[in-house]
Write an enzyme that holds these catalytic residues in place. Sequence first.
Site, PDB file in Angstrom:
ATOM      1  N   GLY A 129      51.580  53.067  16.943  1.00  0.00           N
ATOM      2  CA  GLY A 129      52.065  51.954  16.136  1.00  0.00           C
ATOM      3  C   GLY A 129      52.436  50.802  17.058  1.00  0.00           C
ATOM      4  N   HIS A 130      51.548  50.515  17.987  1.00  0.00           N
ATOM      5  CA  HIS A 130      51.769  49.409  18.917  1.00  0.00           C
ATOM      6  C   HIS A 130      50.477  49.094  19.679  1.00  0.00           C
ATOM      7  CE1 HIS A 130      51.850  52.444  22.075  1.00  0.00           C
ATOM      8  NE2 HIS A 130      52.772  53.093  21.408  1.00  0.00           N
ATOM      9  N   ALA A 131      50.511  47.982  20.396  1.00  0.00           N
ATOM     10  CA  ALA A 131      49.417  47.608  21.300  1.00  0.00           C
ATOM     11  C   ALA A 131      50.038  47.264  22.649  1.00  0.00           C
ATOM     12  CB  ALA A 131      48.670  46.403  20.740  1.00  0.00           C
ATOM     13  N   ARG A 172      47.047  50.793  18.085  1.00  0.00           N
ATOM     14  CA  ARG A 172      46.679  52.202  17.846  1.00  0.00           C
ATOM     15  C   ARG A 172      47.756  52.929  17.063  1.00  0.00           C
ATOM     16  NH1 ARG A 172      47.594  52.746  23.218  1.00  0.00           N
ATOM     17  NH2 ARG A 172      46.750  50.641  23.089  1.00  0.00           N
TER      18      ARG A 172
END
Length: 136
Positions: A53-55, A100
Amino acid sequence: MKKTPKAACVIDLPKIADHRGNLTFIEGNRHIPFLIQRVYYLYDVPAGAMRGGHAHKKLQQFIIAASGSFTVVVDDGRKRKKFFLNRPHYGLFIPQMVWRELENFSSGSICVVLASEVYEESDYYRSYKRFLRALK
Ligand code: TYD
């Protein structure tokens, strides 16, 4: 490995098959397109939980299902794509600036992550909105 892939992609790893069991190995800048600065793993993930839940601004990653299975959803701001990982002799390369999410972890699964950088919170986009804004 000659060129760094621009998009997330599956990379097959060497597999030495043996009647005593299989062996797979990974060398940085050879089998994956970066030098490994950090290794971490997710385990005991409860059913239904979502990770990621981040890039990342700069960091590149290579994700392996060392045991069990899970799904990785990647999003480059234009397209979403799902990868199902369930064997230890391949993994998913994720370049920088790709959102992702990891989900559908099977019971007892182990997700090993090789990273091109040490941990640095300032390298994260944890807000999808901010990630999209940064892509413009
Ligand atoms: P996070 O990267 O959000 O986990 P995931 O993407 O796998 O769901 O990290 C969760 C917490 O762990 C967060 O507080 C930062 C910390 N952390 C470290 O201290 N070092 C590390 O190498 C990693 C990956 C996380």
